[in-house]
Design an enzyme around this catalytic site. Sequence first.
Site, PDB file in Angstrom:
ATOM      1  CB  CYS A 143      -0.936   0.008   1.205  1.00  0.00           C
ATOM      2  SG  CYS A 143      -2.109  -1.364   1.239  1.00  0.00           S
ATOM      3  CG  ASP A 146      -3.606   0.205  -2.729  1.00  0.00           C
ATOM      4  OD1 ASP A 146      -4.275  -0.792  -3.042  1.00  0.00           O
ATOM      5  OD2 ASP A 146      -3.270   0.442  -1.544  1.00  0.00           O
ATOM      6  CG  HIS A 191       0.639   3.498   4.507  1.00  0.00           C
ATOM      7  ND1 HIS A 191       0.954   3.379   5.839  1.00  0.00           N
ATOM      8  CD2 HIS A 191       0.203   2.280   4.110  1.00  0.00           C
ATOM      9  CE1 HIS A 191       0.727   2.134   6.235  1.00  0.00           C
ATOM     10  NE2 HIS A 191       0.278   1.444   5.211  1.00  0.00           N
TER      11      HIS A 191
END
Length: 507
Positions: free
Chosen positions: A87, A351, A146
């Site tokens: 991620c 993502d 994030h």
Amino acid sequence: MIDLSKISAHSNKTEIITSLAVFMLVLSGCREPEKKSVRPNILFIAVDDLRAEIGAYGKDYVVSPNMDAIASEGSLFLNHYVQVPTCGASRHALLTGYRPWKPIHLSNQALEKELSDKPEDSIPETFIHRFKQEGYQTIGIGKISHSADGYVYGYEESPSQKRELPHSWSELLFDAGKWKTGWNAFFAYADGENRQSLKKQVKPYEAGEVDDEGYPDGLTADLAVSKLRELKDPDQPFFMGVGFFKPHLPFNAPKKYWDLYDRNKIPLSENPNIPENINLKSLHESGEFNQYTLGEEKASLSKSVSDSYARKLRHAYLASISYTDAQIGKLMRELKSTGLDKNTIIVIWGDHGWHLGDQRVWGKHSLFENALRSTLIIKSPFLEHRNKTVETIIESVDIYPTLLELANITSMQKTDGKSFLNSMEGKESEENEVAYSYFKDGISMRTKNYRLTKYNRQDEPTLELYDYEIDPWETKNIAADSIKLVEKLLPLLEKGDTGINQNTPRK
């Protein structure tokens, strides 16, 4: 309509000029409207762990009507690949436009360590910052970088006021609801508990007897809808980032989205076995998934989970997709009702991908197709950008220059990405299209027909080659039997070598 033949030859010059002027005004009113000269708004929707697993990609068993509708009216990218299959690192590459070039860029802490303490500079920290420099109001809601809510703190810590992206957002919003913090919400269960509070004594899925707001993504959608109403008559263009958590683990969604599916009709993986001729270090033991300790079965490379459990997990993943799709639908309806859809570019970006039992893996974190290929949809209100499907190979780093070009904004630095606006307009793309990805001491290159992966490790084999024309599911590494082809592809692979394994300075 004015009949020019009826203008008398004896009419004076002023009458003729006036009649022609009126005619031209009427004629111009019949023309198709040209692209607005004002800069477009951008609605950027990030969806966590969404591989190319919606109806628009031919997955007719997935209930995703809202994303499918956006894809049918815009551009669906069939071959979008992320730089890193995790991620935070994937989002670092997206936001900065740079492929990873030192080890921290492969970590979920990439944005925190690289950007959160830096002073503001004329060189933007992200493309969002670049929009802000050009007068855009930039609003972040949910997980775009994030961090679950945009602030830097640990999973079990109290929230801080330190922004992960200190200069990108004009406004940063999040509704953590009964879960109190962003990270608690990220791992939320319907009763208000979370993975941390329950010490990981949880299942990796839940069908909650709740409405949409019974999980955090419903609150995020409501917050975004409310903000769009405020922006109905903006005095400046806006960039709104909306980050949805699902289908990230745990696969939790309101039961009504589970009820959309007949589990017996959900297909199992097309490639459930470990590929031939590889080292197991190219894969992993599904550690993130196995943290959910009350799951009925553990995943491992030594043994596949049962078909019945695999179907349950895939059912949970699809229910989570349908839940997120419904939240996206709320945003689309609000855009239309406010009229903002006429000048707003919509981006839906996953993502990274996710192994759903493929190669015996449940999770991301590999250099295989299922972990690297993800959803990308862009809908522009301008006619020349409405190319239904785009087969060009696209990298996440390409999104940065493309969005700037769509908004007619110049870049302040050279990025690793290149604009794919021509592909959106149906024009021919450049030759030798490739996508580079990085992880596990390896670099992987995707071309139209092949994936070549090179690992910087002692354990053999260190080269893997897959031919998608004969092996679309990556079931056999043919590098050892394809020496000439490997020799031909290696120089192209090396062009994407950023020196990450040597931690060399960026040139």
